[in-house]
Each structure stands twice: as C-alpha cells, then as structure tokens.
Design an enzyme around this catalytic site. Structure first.
Site, short mmCIF file in Angstrom:
data_model
loop_
_atom_site.label_atom_id
_atom_site.label_comp_id
_atom_site.label_asym_id
_atom_site.label_seq_id
_atom_site.Cartn_x
_atom_site.Cartn_y
_atom_site.Cartn_z
N PHE A 155 0.86 -1.17 0.00
CA PHE A 155 0.00 0.00 0.00
C PHE A 155 0.91 1.23 0.00
O PHE A 155 1.88 1.28 0.75
CB PHE A 155 -0.89 -0.01 1.24
CG PHE A 155 -1.97 1.03 1.23
CD1 PHE A 155 -3.10 0.86 0.45
CD2 PHE A 155 -1.85 2.19 1.97
CE1 PHE A 155 -4.09 1.82 0.42
CE2 PHE A 155 -2.83 3.16 1.94
CZ PHE A 155 -3.97 2.98 1.15
N ASP A 224 2.80 -5.43 8.44
CA ASP A 224 1.55 -4.68 8.35
C ASP A 224 0.41 -5.70 8.27
O ASP A 224 0.33 -6.48 7.32
CB ASP A 224 1.59 -3.80 7.09
CG ASP A 224 0.33 -2.95 6.92
OD1 ASP A 224 -0.74 -3.35 7.41
OD2 ASP A 224 0.43 -1.88 6.28
N TYR A 249 -10.41 -0.74 11.41
CA TYR A 249 -11.70 -0.42 10.77
C TYR A 249 -12.08 -1.37 9.66
O TYR A 249 -13.14 -1.20 9.04
CB TYR A 249 -11.70 1.03 10.25
CG TYR A 249 -10.51 1.42 9.41
CD1 TYR A 249 -10.40 1.06 8.08
CD2 TYR A 249 -9.49 2.19 9.97
CE1 TYR A 249 -9.31 1.43 7.33
CE2 TYR A 249 -8.39 2.57 9.22
CZ TYR A 249 -8.30 2.18 7.89
OH TYR A 249 -7.21 2.55 7.15
N LYS A 250 -11.26 -2.38 9.40
CA LYS A 250 -11.60 -3.36 8.37
C LYS A 250 -12.28 -4.56 9.04
O LYS A 250 -13.44 -4.49 9.44
CB LYS A 250 -10.35 -3.76 7.59
CG LYS A 250 -9.65 -2.60 6.88
CD LYS A 250 -8.46 -3.07 6.09
CE LYS A 250 -7.59 -1.92 5.61
NZ LYS A 250 -8.27 -1.01 4.66
N ARG A 398 -12.47 -5.77 -6.38
CA ARG A 398 -12.14 -6.42 -5.11
C ARG A 398 -13.43 -6.77 -4.36
O ARG A 398 -14.34 -5.95 -4.24
CB ARG A 398 -11.31 -5.50 -4.21
CG ARG A 398 -9.92 -5.20 -4.68
CD ARG A 398 -9.06 -4.65 -3.55
NE ARG A 398 -9.77 -3.76 -2.66
CZ ARG A 398 -9.30 -3.32 -1.49
NH1 ARG A 398 -8.12 -3.72 -1.07
NH2 ARG A 398 -10.00 -2.49 -0.74
#
Length: 432
Positions: A155, A224, A249-250, A398
């Site tokens: 990312f 990560d 938050y995922k 996705r």
C-alpha cells in the site's frame, strides 16, 4: 449455464449457510438486504455500538467529565483495548497499544526497528536463547546495516513512510517484491517492512518463513496486518515477529478512522526507542519534566492524548469477537472464497474476468480480486444493484469476505449479479 445448475448452486449456498456455526454472528451487525463485500475497506457497524457510544458521550463525558480518565478507565484504554486485540493476532497481553493511525505506527515501528538494529550490543535477542538481532556487527553509521527493505507491491503509504524513516535514520530504501525478499537479505539489511496480505490481489505472504529468514540475516521484521487481523490466524508470538502494526476499521469493525495499533514483542520493549516520544509515553506523564524518560512496556508506543471517543467505539465493536475462534473464521473465509470463485466460473462468460487472487489456500487472504477490463463501470453497476465491493484502478474488482457477517448465499448472489452486469457491459477487451 442452465437454470438447473443455477438452482443447484443456490441450494448449496442455503445448505452451507444453515450449517455455518458463525451464521448467528450476522445478526449482530447493521446490514441491509444487499450484499456487502467491502469489509476489507470498512467493516459493518455492530448493532450495539451506538448505545455504547451514547453512554461515552452523555454519561462519561457529559456527566463525569474529567473524572472519566480515572473512573471510566479512559487513561488505560490504549493498553486495555490492545489486550483485547492481542488474541486475534496471536499475542500475549502487554504487547499491543492502541492509538494513532496505521501510518504513524508504521513510522514508529520502522524507525524504532532501525534503532534496534543499530544497538552496539546487538540489542535484545530475536529468539529466546538464540542469536541477537544484530550480533554486534556494524551499524548504519559505519557502512553496516544501511538498508530498509520494503514490499514493492505495498500500500503506497507504507512505502512513503518507510522512505521517510530511511532518510531520518541515514539508510536507503530497497523496494523488493515479497517473492524476492529472501534473495535480497544480507549483512546490510536493518529492517524489513512487509504486508501480510496484499491489498490489491489478496495474496497471503509467508509470515513465519519470511520472519525466520529476516532473523537469520540479523535484521528486524515489521509486519503490516491491516488485511489479515480478524480474517485469519497471525500468531505473532509463535513466529517471533519483532514489530507489527494494523488498522481496526476493516475486519475488526471499529468504525471509520478508528485507531490503529502497534505490537512490540516483549523481548524488545526495554530497548524500544520511539521516534515520537510524547508525554503519554513518559514514565511520569504528569510530572511535566523537561527530560524524557520512557515508560515501561507497551506504553512506550503511546504519543499524545488518546482519541477516546473513537477508541471506545472500537472497544464496543470488539464485543462481536467474544467467544469467536479465529480458526473458525479462517475456515469459513476459505470456504466462502472457494465457493465464490466456483460461482464466478460457473456464471461468468469465459474471458470476461480472471482471478488474481491465488487459488492455493496457503497463499490467500480473505478477499477475491478479479481482473476486469471494464472494472469501473462494472463495479458502479454492481453497487447500484446492491452488491458492494470496490475497485483498484485500472482493472481490479475487489470483493472482501468478512466471515462474521457474509454468508454463502451472499457469495452466490454476488457472482450471479456480476454475470448479469457483465452481460450488459460490452467488454471490448477480455481480461488477460
């Protein structure tokens, strides 16, 4: 495809949902009658959270006010909530602190990892009773460990932060494809920053093997976990990871912008030297002394005043994990993604999409990424029809599968609607 075959897949989906031990968890979330497959970007809202947040706002803040730092446990929330996350990533208590963003925590971890590699005494041991992190070799200052390896497919923020950390510590960045990390390791390697699951493709990287290789090279491993925590077993302690960061938050459903977390292995805590030594991580934070003395333990990862409202929203959201086995979540995740890929193959005309997510379970996270030449209009129409995923430009659709609230009927419906949308989109260039 015949209607009989479609009916067979739908019937199978219903049977799988009926036998799913995690199916009752779905009732804990605020969901509509659509199919939500974007929990790998933002998890769904647990239904009980608004009432808990109302209490934080009206009673803890509105009535108790400043007293809540003690009486409501606000001051210790970063470590207490960290201990709630710990079992989800395979960590013992006392090694995770919650606060700040993922980006800020990556900065802390990479700089602190570089400083561990610089220690003239070699720093704390990587393995109990084993060789030290650095084995007393040369530091970056004398031409020794002057490289920070970073996942070239990462990312973007991870790369930006690592590059800044390299400038700050006098090192250079070496972008490496995760498949090439082993060959790139050497006596110049100080820190390796890797993603556990690739955010585009959903590829799961070999955390145990790569961590061992990093240690064998005398370097520090930073992981990560944004796309793996809450979706699959991580086992940080078992695999002797040095430092790790992740968002909440995922798959942890903490809410938009909920605070991230930092894992510092117990063996490194005494030497952990944060590049952001705020008053909250001081051994005597209310002493207000001009000199900085770091606190003991994971508290060293704190910086400034915690974001209490967001932090306690996360605390409430974590209740949905009570009694849930991460192993059961992983088993369902693999079954869901297998079934979705089977339905896509059955429903979608050949050549319109191709999976870039590995077929092998050992290499798959909890999402399916499909290459599609018309990704933007296709995803837009999917969302219009109630199937919510997302895309990564230019050509990747996705679909995130969150086992706590996504079912097999959702997977079948998503594949069926995808086929119907593709039938309406011309598709000038078939997927490669």
């Amino acid at each position: 495809m015949s209607e009989t075959s479609r009916d067979a897949l739908r019937e199978r989906a219903l049977k799988l949902d009926a036998a799913d031990p995690l199916a009752p968890q779905r009732e804990l979330f605020a969901l509509d009658d659509g199919v939500y497959l974007d929990g790998n970007s933002l998890g769904a809202l647990p239904l009980h959270v608004p009432d808990r947040v109302r209490d934080v706002l009206t009673r803890q803040w509105g009535e108790l006010r400043i007293r809540s730092w003690d009486e409501s446990g606000w001051w210790t929330a970063p470590e207490r909530i960290g201990d709630r996350i710990a079992p989800l990533v395979g960590a013992a208590a006392g090694q995770i602190v919650v606060g700040d963003s993922t980006s800020v925590n990556i900065f802390k971890a990479v700089v602190a990892g570089s400083r561990l590699a610089d220690r003239p005494d070699g720093g704390p041991s990587v393995h109990d009773g084993g060789p030290s992190v650095h084995d007393g070799g040369p530091s970056a200052r004398d031409g020794g460990r002057d490289e920070i390896l970073v996942d070239a497919t990462t990312f973007p923020t991870d790369g930006y932060i690592a590059a800044s950390a390299a400038r700050l510590t006098g090192r250079r960045i070496v972008p490496v494809d995760p498949a090439e990390v082993r060959a790139a390791l050497g006596p110049r390697t100080a820190v390796v920053l890797l993603n556990h699951v690739d955010y585009r493709s959903g590829r799961l990287h070999d955390l145990p093997g790569l961590t061992a290789d990093v240690h064998a090279a005398g370097a520090i491993a930073v992981w990560d976990l944004c796309h793996s925590a809450g979706a699959l077993p991580v086992a940080l302690d078992e695999h002797q990871v040095d430092l790790a960061v992740g968002c909440t938050y995922k798959y942890l459903n903490g809410g938009p912008g909920s605070p991230a977390y930092l894992y510092v292995a117990q063996r490194h805590q005494a030497a952990f030297d944060s590049p952001l030594p705020g008053w909250n991580s001081h051994a005597d934070p209310f002493g207000m002394t001009p000199d900085y003395t770091p606190a003991d333990g994971s508290v060293r990862g704190r910086v400034g005043t915690p974001d209490i409202v967001s932090m306690l929203t996360l605390d409430a959201a974590l209740d949905v994990w009570d009694g849930v086995s991460v192993a059961a979540v992983r088993a369902k995740s693999l079954a869901l993604t297998d079934f979705f890929l089977e339905c896509v193959e059955a429903y979608v005309p050949p050549g319109r999409v191709s999976s870039v997510t590995p077929a092998a379970h050992a290499e798959r996270g909890s999402q399916v990424a499909l290459r599609c030449a018309d990704a933007e209009p296709v995803m837009r129409r999917l969302i219009e029809r109630g199937v919510v995923g997302d895309l990564r430009r230019p050509d990747v659709l996705r679909f995130g599968f969150t086992p706590l609230y996504v079912g097999f009927a959702d997977a079948e419906r998503a594949a069926r609607v995808l086929a119907e949308v593709l039938a309406d989109v011309p598709g000038e260039n078939p997927a490669a």
